[in-house]
Design a protein around this motif. Structure first.
Motif, mmCIF file in Angstrom:
data_model
loop_
_atom_site.group_PDB
_atom_site.id
_atom_site.type_symbol
_atom_site.label_atom_id
_atom_site.label_comp_id
_atom_site.label_asym_id
_atom_site.label_seq_id
_atom_site.Cartn_x
_atom_site.Cartn_y
_atom_site.Cartn_z
ATOM 1 N N PRO A 207 0.807 -1.227 0.000
ATOM 2 C CA PRO A 207 0.000 0.000 0.000
ATOM 3 C C PRO A 207 0.842 1.281 0.000
ATOM 4 N N CYS A 208 2.028 1.264 0.589
ATOM 5 C CA CYS A 208 2.780 2.508 0.773
ATOM 6 C C CYS A 208 3.953 2.600 -0.195
ATOM 7 N N ILE A 209 4.245 3.800 -0.630
ATOM 8 C CA ILE A 209 5.298 3.999 -1.620
ATOM 9 C C ILE A 209 6.672 3.693 -1.027
ATOM 10 N N GLU A 210 6.828 3.889 0.266
ATOM 11 C CA GLU A 210 8.120 3.586 0.878
ATOM 12 C C GLU A 210 8.423 2.092 0.799
ATOM 13 N N HIS A 284 -7.348 3.783 -3.793
ATOM 14 C CA HIS A 284 -6.033 3.151 -3.752
ATOM 15 C C HIS A 284 -6.164 1.810 -3.048
ATOM 16 N N TYR A 287 0.263 -0.596 -4.557
ATOM 17 C CA TYR A 287 1.124 -0.569 -5.732
ATOM 18 C C TYR A 287 1.516 -2.003 -6.060
ATOM 19 N N ALA B 76 -3.565 18.872 12.545
ATOM 20 C CA ALA B 76 -2.996 17.531 12.604
ATOM 21 C C ALA B 76 -2.841 17.086 14.047
ATOM 22 N N GLU B 134 -3.070 0.464 9.280
ATOM 23 C CA GLU B 134 -3.296 1.889 9.251
ATOM 24 C C GLU B 134 -4.746 2.193 8.915
ATOM 25 N N TYR B 420 -3.511 12.695 -1.082
ATOM 26 C CA TYR B 420 -2.474 11.800 -0.570
ATOM 27 C C TYR B 420 -2.326 11.896 0.939
ATOM 28 N N VAL B 422 0.606 11.828 3.400
ATOM 29 C CA VAL B 422 2.064 11.899 3.411
ATOM 30 C C VAL B 422 2.522 11.805 4.860
ATOM 31 N N LEU B 423 2.987 10.624 5.231
ATOM 32 C CA LEU B 423 3.467 10.385 6.596
ATOM 33 C C LEU B 423 4.708 9.502 6.492
ATOM 34 N N PRO B 424 5.630 9.636 7.440
ATOM 35 C CA PRO B 424 6.853 8.832 7.355
ATOM 36 C C PRO B 424 6.535 7.339 7.190
ATOM 37 N N ASP B 425 7.044 6.749 6.145
ATOM 38 C CA ASP B 425 6.862 5.322 5.837
ATOM 39 C C ASP B 425 5.416 4.898 5.595
ATOM 40 N N ARG B 426 4.546 5.864 5.498
ATOM 41 C CA ARG B 426 3.142 5.504 5.256
ATOM 42 C C ARG B 426 2.515 6.417 4.220
ATOM 43 N N THR B 427 3.250 6.724 3.179
ATOM 44 C CA THR B 427 2.760 7.622 2.143
ATOM 45 C C THR B 427 2.020 6.836 1.063
ATOM 46 N N HIS B 428 0.809 7.243 0.798
ATOM 47 C CA HIS B 428 0.028 6.608 -0.277
ATOM 48 C C HIS B 428 -1.187 7.461 -0.591
ATOM 49 N N PRO B 429 -1.778 7.251 -1.752
ATOM 50 C CA PRO B 429 -3.021 7.963 -2.064
ATOM 51 C C PRO B 429 -4.082 7.592 -1.037
ATOM 52 N N GLN C 213 7.498 14.687 0.570
ATOM 53 C CA GLN C 213 7.706 14.207 1.934
ATOM 54 C C GLN C 213 8.534 15.193 2.740
ATOM 55 N N THR C 229 -1.924 17.077 0.493
ATOM 56 C CA THR C 229 -1.295 16.918 -0.817
ATOM 57 C C THR C 229 -2.307 16.343 -1.799
#
Lengths: 296, 474, 296, 474
Positions: A207-210, A284, A287, B76, B134, B420, B422-429, C213, C229
């Protein structure tokens, strides 16, 4: 009935799918003498199901519905969720991009609720085999039981182990590997070991891009080729008939040919067939990273 | 805060202001009125204590519905930062994960713990929260927030906020026009100060208000309206200064043909003589206004009165509003008709030159006749844009325009919008997205060549790049 | 003519837009006595343009086209590319989400080819102001020249400096800030300084997710709120008429009402109006990150 | 490589194999034939040297067009890793950035430098390459690669590769069916070994071949074809083992009504008697096959001959193919007609039970009559899926199916596909994407309730969740 072979009639011991309405389907284990409660009333297996044709209408006290032959796609909608599951759109793309076909040997982890597993089994039968690894013991047991009920257990081996530590339990046999685990990069090496010397295809779902970034790096490090990441989203169109009123611009004193071609005086309206998209839709799932293991 | 000594005054909430309440992604437009009860997310609120505070302040809702400025920001929340398990492989759902009982929570509430703190406690006392995916975490917090949070932020209204509000709360009222689509319209129509813009909308006034905001009180906006009166609830919510309304004109489309033919009678008549015609109009208006106004904003009739009557009639109207007597209403109707006729004449004069600078259409009507009818009022070399929730009517518009000539630069488009995380190690649409934002047809008028028949192919795009109109091969 | 005010007739010194065809437009500086070569032949400014109405048709030896009044949107299609530019779809969304309107004070960096700048100026005129910062000297000079030609120079200050080092050159005045630079996180602090004490809106445009990021992190560190975003993509539908042949199922011996409702014997076909999407379309421009600066 | 001692043999390229050439994202399907010239990306190639090599080997194209196995892999080239400037703010484009002259490059080529190395040199000698934006870099490298690269990879064909190839090279031949859409079709139709599947396609045989691949030679596939003969160029390209073709049957749709009515005459007749009818069919076929076959694969007529004639007639055909004499052709036609009639009878028998397990439609015909006609051959509780490049015809199908009953689980969908570049600090969606992949209508058959009229609303979805079919409010 089996998930890899159609039958015409419902038999004792089958798993049938009650199609109640769009997105509301319900699996039922057919048993002589059993009853199942639905929102349309009780169905009696012995009379309402057994011996009936798949696709028949069943009438209850409060309504009716159809009984369908199970398919992996109906199962994906009907199955009891023990985890997040893969849906048909991703499954279809994965199946093609992993080049699955009858006879393919496939490794999968994690098994999860078995949504993808059933689709894999359908495609690789009657001569292929699925080695599926599930970390969670209860889930591994439950899914093995389902494979048996669905009469595909001869095509699959379920292993309850940690794929990142212990791998898939096979070496040099797989044509394709599928990963749906939190840290796929830790399993890439094991995937390579499981795959045929000549090569094969791999897919990782995250699920996550990282996760994708780390996985791509690991794939490159392990010598995988043709690494590519793709996303596939389904849009479901709602078919409807709408009526659009015509504006009333008042009486037209000139009635020249140029004036307001389609304006109608008496609040007429035009009906048309169209589609709309749902207000909210899945935006989503994950990926999909594909790669080719070259000959090693 | 009052002694900052800068120009804070313009940022302070005043009585009578139109404001927007916000909690998370939920917005609601209201007017600040003394001792007026307002429902927001199933809670009763009195906004009196907001008066004198700065816009964008977050308030706590005290028991009894009064507000108290809050130091904690609504932004946030620290909850979002909880470490998520990326898999729920270790969860055995036995319904016993939450260690706090219902009684525990009630006790916390009585001790005066704030919503956010209660949720924090719930998360802390959730045995397997960290193991949830998540997605499950977000769902859990959202559910609990809805239940326990009791803060509200008060915002100054803007096109952005109101467009998001309508899209989120009442998309049916605005023909499902998504805010990014509205954004495209304002830009494609080149809306700017000093121009003369025609608007035909049945979007509760949101499109009209957005255009007025972009014109900043310079130029003129002419609302072409169907039925008995223009719908403008959305315009009120913008809380424009009074002089903005001087730039707003309206014209009933039932007079468009007469105006075009030069037969429109705009002399002030005895309104009683007009009565039967007007009655018909009003009936039609009631039928067509199947878009109920926002809860606090009264009936459509009062609405249009507030907007239509000038300062001269204002006091009378106020009085009568309080009385709500039938006889008084008749009098109002008479005044309104006279005023209407005056305004009709003024607007007709604006339109007669057929030299408007832009045209914006967003309605539940079939856009094709609307567009073809109103396009005639534009100067050459001016943009127009038509919104429709469905693509088919715009395909028809496109074809008709190609046939008729007089336009270039035609485009049929839609936009696709994705948010999106956008979070550390948890970025996704984001896992949910809007299905569709509707479709736009945009283009530019050109001078029609009267030496050639209107239907001539010559009036379309220049020959070398003529679009392939027929394609059987697919 | 000005980019913030319509005129009806073309005058000496105007910038006009020749609309040659879909996606083929050409800006021209109108000068008494000048000529411009187009693919349809030469146009003489004195006779073909000056004094003509905007929107008129101009006929040349090899064809004809229309002369249009400039707008920021036509300029975006016509402008000489000195950098990658922002296109109308992103611009429209940025304009709304930054809450731009007449009177807004805006900071922008980099100016680039000025595509966004013109749209900002259009929206904030006649009482707003744009402070735009461009690192590249030639570009800063060129765009300043264009602002003059387009008669919007009274609304804009162009600064040639490094926004990451030197900021925007203004303090506490901006309602909105826009960043389109390689490392926006280095400019977030400067953006905050440039913005009004009461607060305002910020947008950062970046093609890569890693930039997003880092920018989000910087925004959070600097106390920005409501950080979100978004990506906006345009789909352009090509309107066409297609003809679909009907299948020939052969003569129908039964001619019951049930049989093949629409099958026509003589290879008939049905014509319909539809749209298609282009085979290839822009799949990504950049991520738009928005945030609100709270009162400080 | 030959002495690995494992089962490598099955992975070796053999004469007569259907293979796919690959360079970057470019694919081309060809057959390995001795001393046969093949054009690939404007280069002449002889594939003879590939014979005996392993599939997935990359070859260098030597001057003269012969192949030589290459140690360098065609995969992710080191060029992709060049550090990109994220902005082109420092570039002054004066046309002098490339320091290598045309002569320098020619000299490098003469020295035998490989394409990839030349490009590397070009990049190294490009003064401002590092300053270009990534987009410009990619464009530059792509351009140069096309010009200087001279390697080719030889792949074993598969549904994945051929679907991507057709979509990339000749989308018009496959009704613009995108590969992810084809993937959905195969899954939605539950294609699997052992079932009996009906296919109606005008996608050059790609859909048919994909279905056959998924069935692995088990079960039966019945191609319902329009006009004079089935089109199967795409099927050849899969290079299936011979026994796969035993599972493939065909039936001309012009006999569908007769078959349904029970009046189809499948007795073997004197073909000359049938002549006029067949002639008509053949004429129609020529008209309709406006999809020219792939370059190397001869005329459609030879094509269908290769596939249709059994082993018994094979030798004759081969001889005649060489002669290409008119008289011989007539003889072939006669044989073909006899064979056709035999096959027609066999296929009719397969269809008569109306118990097929799946239906897949992807054609340039209006899908509505095709679907309604062919659906009759399915058992209850079986999936079907219809592809169309346009949504409108599928809307009509949807409405018709709702009216007629006999189906549930109807869905009208399309998929949206996006590819990503994943590179350190440069991760983003690709800058270009496919506009549309076409639309699918899918559903499941159910037993029709003969006690109720077919048009009855009852035959649709169960009442409580009946879809709102009328919506005037929008």
């Amino acid at each position: 009935m089996s998930f890899v072979e159609y039958s015409d009639f419902i038999q004792d011991g089958d798993v049938a799918i009650l199609y109640l309405s769009h997105n509301n389907v319900m699996p039922v284990k057919v048993q002589q003498g059993a009853q199942t409660q639905t929102r349309y009333g009780v169905i009696r297996h012995s009379t309402d199901l057994i011996g009936q044709r798949y696709g028949s209408k069943v009438t209850c006290s409060k309504g009716w519905f159809h009984v369908l032959h199970p398919t992996p796609e109906l199962w994906t909608v009907a199955l009891p969720h023990r985890t997040q599951i893969l849906y048909t759109t991703d499954i279809a793309f994965i199946t093609m991009m992993l080049e699955l076909k009858p006879g393919s040997i496939v490794c999968e982890s994690g098994t999860g609720s078995g949504s993808l597993s059933h689709a894999i089994l359908r495609t690789i039968a009657p001569t292929g085999h699925l080695h599926t690894v599930e970390f969670h013991q209860q889930r591994a047991e439950k899914v093995a039981e389902e494979f048996k009920e669905h009469r595909v257990d001869h095509l699959v081996t379920v292993r309850n182990q940690d794929v990142c530590k212990d791998g898939f339990g096979v070496t040099g046999v797989a044509d394709a590997v599928f990963l749906d685990i939190p840290s796929p990069w830790d399993a890439v090496g094991h995937a390579k070991v499981a795959m045929k010397k000549h090569g094969g295809r791999l897919c990782s779902f995250s699920p996550c891009i990282e996760q994708v970034q780390k996985t791509c790096e690991a794939l490159q490090d392990q010598g995988f080729e043709d690494i590519s990441t793709t996303e596939v989203l389904l849009r479901e169109h709602d078919v409807r008939t709408v009526s659009l009123p015509l504006p009333d611009f008042g009486p037209d004193p000139e009635t020249t040919e140029e004036a307001t071609p389609a304006a109608a005086p008496n609040h007429a309206s035009i009906t048309l067939k169209t589609t709309t998209l749902p207000r909210e839709m899945p935006g989503h799932t994950g990926y999909l990273t594909f790669a080719t293991k070259p000959r090693t | 805060m009052a002694d900052n000594g800068d120009d804070d005054n313009q940022y302070r909430i005043k009585e009578g202001d139109y404001v927007v309440l916000k909690r998370g992604e939920i917005f609601k437009a209201v007017q600040i009125q003394p001792r007026k009860k307002v429902i927001f997310e199933k809670q009763w609120i009195f906004l009196d204590n907001a008066v004198g505070q700065l816009y964008s302040t977050t308030f706590e809702i005290l028991s009894g519905g009064n507000l108290k400025p809050n130091e904690l920001k609504d932004s946030a929340s620290p909850l979002d930062a909880v470490e998520a398990g990326t898999d729920n492989r270790n969860i055995v759902d036995d319904g016993k994960s939450q260690k706090l009982t219902r009684d525990d929570i009630e006790a916390l509430k009585e001790k005066g713990l704030k919503g956010q703190d209660i949720i924090k406690k719930l998360v802390d006392n959730h045995a397997t929260f960290g193991d949830k995916t998540e997605y499950s975490q977000v769902k859990y917090i959202k559910k609990k927030k809805k239940k326990y949070e009791n803060t509200v932020m008060i915002l100054k209204p803007s096109c952005r906020i109101l467009a998001m509000m309508y899209h989120g709360r009442e998309p049916g009222k605005i023909c499902h026009l998504r805010y990014d689509t509205l954004a495209q319209m304002l830009t494609l129509a080149n809306i700017h100060a000093g121009s003369k813009v025609l608007v035909f909308e049945t979007c509760a006034g949101l499109v009209l208000g957005s255009i007025m905001e972009r014109m900043g009180g310079y130029g003129s906006v002419i609302q072409m309206y169907p039925g008995g009166g223009p719908v403008r609830a959305g315009v009120e919510s913008f809380g424009f200064p009074a002089h903005f309304h001087d730039t707003l004109h309206e014209f009933p489309i039932c007079h468009v043909n007469a105006l075009l033919a030069g037969t429109l009678d705009t002399s002030a008549k005895d309104p009683t003589a007009e009565n039967t015609h007007e009655k018909q109009l009003n009936l039609a208006a009631e039928k067509e206004q199947n878009q109920p106004e926002a809860e606090e904003q009264g009936t459509p009739e009062e609405e249009s009165m507030e907007t239509n009557t000038g300062d001269d009639a204002g006091q009378d109207v106020e009085k009568m509003e309080k009385d709500k007597l039938k006889e008084a209403k008749a009098q109002v109707k008479k005044l309104r008709l006279e005023e209407k006729q005056r305004r009709l004449a003024a607007t007709a004069a604006l339109l007669k030159g057929r030299n408007a600078d832009g045209l914006v259409i967003a309605s539940r009507f079939h856009p094709c006749p609307v567009l073809l009818g109103l396009l005639k009022f534009l100067s050459p070399s001016r943009p127009f844009v038509v919104y429709s929730q469905y693509i088919e009517p715009l395909i028809e518009c496109f074809k008709k325009l190609r046939e008729c000539g007089g336009t270039v630069n035609l485009r049929l488009t839609d936009t696709w919008m994705r948010h999106y995380q956008v979070l550390p190690d948890r970025t996704h649409p984001l896992l949910l997205m809007s299905g569709g934002g509707g479709y736009l047809l945009s283009g530019t008028t050109v001078a029609t060549d009267h030496s050639k028949p209107a239907g001539s192919k010559q009036a379309e795009e220049p020959a070398p790049k003529r679009q392939k109109l027929e394609d059987t091969e697919g």
